[in-house]
Design a protein around this motif. Structure first.
Motif, PDB file in Angstrom:
ATOM      1  N   TRP A  32      -1.040   0.681   2.829  1.00 31.93           N
ATOM      2  CA  TRP A  32       0.350   0.484   2.412  1.00 31.93           C
ATOM      3  C   TRP A  32       0.933  -0.787   3.011  1.00 31.93           C
ATOM      4  O   TRP A  32       1.614  -1.566   2.321  1.00 31.93           O
ATOM      5  CB  TRP A  32       1.173   1.701   2.833  1.00 31.93           C
ATOM      6  CG  TRP A  32       2.642   1.558   2.592  1.00 31.93           C
ATOM      7  CD1 TRP A  32       3.283   1.556   1.389  1.00 31.93           C
ATOM      8  CD2 TRP A  32       3.658   1.392   3.588  1.00 31.93           C
ATOM      9  NE1 TRP A  32       4.639   1.403   1.577  1.00 31.93           N
ATOM     10  CE2 TRP A  32       4.892   1.296   2.912  1.00 31.93           C
ATOM     11  CE3 TRP A  32       3.639   1.322   4.982  1.00 31.93           C
ATOM     12  CZ2 TRP A  32       6.108   1.139   3.591  1.00 31.93           C
ATOM     13  CZ3 TRP A  32       4.844   1.165   5.655  1.00 31.93           C
ATOM     14  CH2 TRP A  32       6.051   1.069   4.972  1.00 31.93           C
ATOM     15  N   LEU A  33       0.659  -1.040   4.287  1.00 30.28           N
ATOM     16  CA  LEU A  33       1.171  -2.248   4.929  1.00 30.28           C
ATOM     17  C   LEU A  33       0.574  -3.504   4.300  1.00 30.28           C
ATOM     18  O   LEU A  33       1.272  -4.501   4.071  1.00 30.28           O
ATOM     19  CB  LEU A  33       0.872  -2.217   6.431  1.00 30.28           C
ATOM     20  CG  LEU A  33       1.663  -1.208   7.269  1.00 30.28           C
ATOM     21  CD1 LEU A  33       1.147  -1.182   8.697  1.00 30.28           C
ATOM     22  CD2 LEU A  33       3.157  -1.547   7.246  1.00 30.28           C
ATOM     23  N   ILE A  34      -0.733  -3.451   3.998  1.00 35.23           N
ATOM     24  CA  ILE A  34      -1.379  -4.600   3.368  1.00 35.23           C
ATOM     25  C   ILE A  34      -0.800  -4.845   1.973  1.00 35.23           C
ATOM     26  O   ILE A  34      -0.578  -5.997   1.570  1.00 35.23           O
ATOM     27  CB  ILE A  34      -2.902  -4.381   3.298  1.00 35.23           C
ATOM     28  CG1 ILE A  34      -3.507  -4.410   4.706  1.00 35.23           C
ATOM     29  CG2 ILE A  34      -3.568  -5.438   2.417  1.00 35.23           C
ATOM     30  CD1 ILE A  34      -4.965  -4.010   4.756  1.00 35.23           C
ATOM     31  N   SER A  35      -0.537  -3.776   1.229  1.00 35.41           N
ATOM     32  CA  SER A  35       0.050  -3.934  -0.108  1.00 35.41           C
ATOM     33  C   SER A  35       1.451  -4.527  -0.027  1.00 35.41           C
ATOM     34  O   SER A  35       1.861  -5.306  -0.893  1.00 35.41           O
ATOM     35  CB  SER A  35       0.081  -2.593  -0.837  1.00 35.41           C
ATOM     36  OG  SER A  35       0.996  -1.695  -0.229  1.00 35.41           O
ATOM     37  N   LYS A  36       2.208  -4.173   1.025  1.00 35.87           N
ATOM     38  CA  LYS A  36       3.539  -4.750   1.206  1.00 35.87           C
ATOM     39  C   LYS A  36       3.442  -6.248   1.478  1.00 35.87           C
ATOM     40  O   LYS A  36       4.206  -7.043   0.911  1.00 35.87           O
ATOM     41  CB  LYS A  36       4.263  -4.070   2.376  1.00 35.87           C
ATOM     42  CG  LYS A  36       4.850  -2.712   2.053  1.00 35.87           C
ATOM     43  CD  LYS A  36       5.704  -2.213   3.197  1.00 35.87           C
ATOM     44  CE  LYS A  36       6.906  -3.079   3.429  1.00 35.87           C
ATOM     45  NZ  LYS A  36       7.783  -2.569   4.511  1.00 35.87           N
ATOM     46  N   VAL A  37       2.510  -6.626   2.337  1.00 39.24           N
ATOM     47  CA  VAL A  37       2.331  -8.049   2.640  1.00 39.24           C
ATOM     48  C   VAL A  37       1.870  -8.801   1.398  1.00 39.24           C
ATOM     49  O   VAL A  37       2.305  -9.930   1.130  1.00 39.24           O
ATOM     50  CB  VAL A  37       1.327  -8.225   3.796  1.00 39.24           C
ATOM     51  CG1 VAL A  37       0.993  -9.699   3.994  1.00 39.24           C
ATOM     52  CG2 VAL A  37       1.881  -7.639   5.084  1.00 39.24           C
TER      53      VAL A  37
END
Length: 420
Positions: free
Chosen positions: A7-12
């Protein structure tokens, strides 16, 4: 359900600087590849291309791309401002994450860096005669990419930041969140009825240290903790809910130490604002905000409110579908509070009924929409549609001044009441 790191990678990945950085690195690598490929180019071929041909072309690209990038950035900022003013500030995030805009800007910046690195390398003599040929061919390909990107950008600029386009993006984000939720509505666990906040006794509440909205919940990590510590976890605060230190976000069915408590709390990602990703109600709220702003005296655009009502029907029709109704229990130790359909109805229709009460055309369309929803097979749909029909009628009768408008509205409301 995505893990926290995914999820964090997709946000970035949705940030504009991330895509621009990737394109820039690719551009620099492309400019330097000519040095590596130079030994494989026939020596006689380099004589067919003028010594200054590549230099001049790269100079033109560098100057023009810097200008175009500056213009595009100013246009993008204007579109963000227009979306904030004419639609709603909550929808600006979707405009900022527009992939076409990010690809265009990344292409322009990458082309500028490609030409800049190429000019520097040519000046130092790093390419040689054969390398100049490779650079020339790559430059022609970059020019073709720039032309295609410019054509796409011209077409995209005609829609960027417009009310209809932004509203469409909000609807798509809401539909995507609904489909994600329906595919795993209990996060792989069991449903937890609203009245069942505790699984058993003794029990232990889980708190977070800050006030904010739950943006993501790592169900797999929670399940691993529950298996490891032999726990059952009741999740009260799902994505979209407000968390605070005074209210428990979850309960476990026995006393646990501070280490496990902290690990469970860390599975809840808390942010200052709500996110579209796992929160279908946020998209519904943003849609109703668009309608409310359109109905304000400053804008006076009932057509947008009517458009939002139609979109609300489509959203609820997708929610009513049977796909994902029987979710697989992959995390048997988790018990999750579901989203109440009544809350979704309230998010979509209450603001429109309140702000559009004095406009007969909006009230009529709202009653017709609720009549359609009252014909759905789901009993909760019928009950909520009729409830909102009554409330919207009461608001409209208090705001309308002409008896004939009230009579027309009552007839429209009766059509929904006639459904069993």
């Amino acid at each position: 359900m995505q893990s926290r790191w995914v999820w964090l990678i997709s946000k970035v990945g949705r940030r504009i600087w991330f895509r621009a950085t990737l394109f820039s690195l690719a551009a620099v690598a492309t400019a330097l590849v000519a040095i590596v490929a130079a030994p494989y180019i026939p020596i006689g071929l380099s004589a067919k291309i003028g010594a200054d041909a590549v230099d001049n072309i790269l100079g033109i690209i560098a100057s023009s791309m810097l200008t175009v990038t500056t213009f595009s950035l100013s246009t993008m900022v204007s579109a963000y401002s227009a979306a904030t003013t004419n639609v709603t500030p909550r929808a600006t995030k979707l405009v900022m994450e527009d992939s076409t805009t990010q690809n265009v800007l990344a292409t322009f910046i990458g082309s500028f860096l490609f030409s800049l690195v190429g000019i520097v390398a040519l000046t130092t003599g790093a390419y040689g005669e054969q390398g100049r040929i490779v650079l020339f061919v790559v430059t022609i390909l970059v020019i073709g990419l720039i032309v295609i990107t410019l054509l796409r950008w011209i077409d995209h600029l005609s829609r960027l930041g417009r009310v209809t386009e932004t509203t469409q993006r909000v609807e798509e984000a809401t539909v995507k969140a609904i489909q994600t939720y329906k595919a795993d509505r209990y996060l792989g666990g069991h449903p937890l009825p609203a009245f069942r906040h505790r699984i058993g006794k003794p029990n232990h509440p889980i708190f977070v240290a800050k006030v904010g909205y739950v943006q993501h919940l790592d169900a797999a990590a929670l399940s691993d903790i529950a298996e490891e510590a032999n726990l059952e976890i009741a999740i009260l605060t799902i994505p979209g809910k407000l968390a605070a230190p005074s209210e428990p976000i979850a309960w476990v069915n026995r006393e646990i130490d501070e280490d496990i408590t902290g690990r469970i709390a860390a599975c809840f990602s808390i942010g200052d604002t709500r996110s579209f990703d796992q929160d279908p109600r946020f998209g519904a709220s943003v849609l109703s905000e668009i309608a409310s702003r359109a109905l304000s005296p400053a804008i006076n655009d009932p057509g947008t409110a009517i458009d939002v009502i139609s979109r609300a029907i489509r959203i609820l029709a997708i929610w009513a579908g049977n796909d994902g109704a029987d979710n697989e229990i992959s995390h048997p130790r988790l018990y999750v509070t579901p989203i109440d359909i009544a809350d979704l109805f309230d998010d979509l229709f209450t603001p429109i009924a309140r702000d559009g009460a004095g406009l007969v055309e909006v009230s009529l369309r709202l009653q017709k929409a609720l009549t359609i929803l009252s014909k759905f097979k789901d009993r909760e749909y019928r009950e909520n549609a009729k409830r909102h029909s009554r409330e919207a009628l009461a608001r409209a009768e208090a705001a309308l001044t002409i008896d004939q408008d009230k009579i027309r509205l009552r007839k429209a409301a009766l059509a929904g009441k006639a459904n069993p």
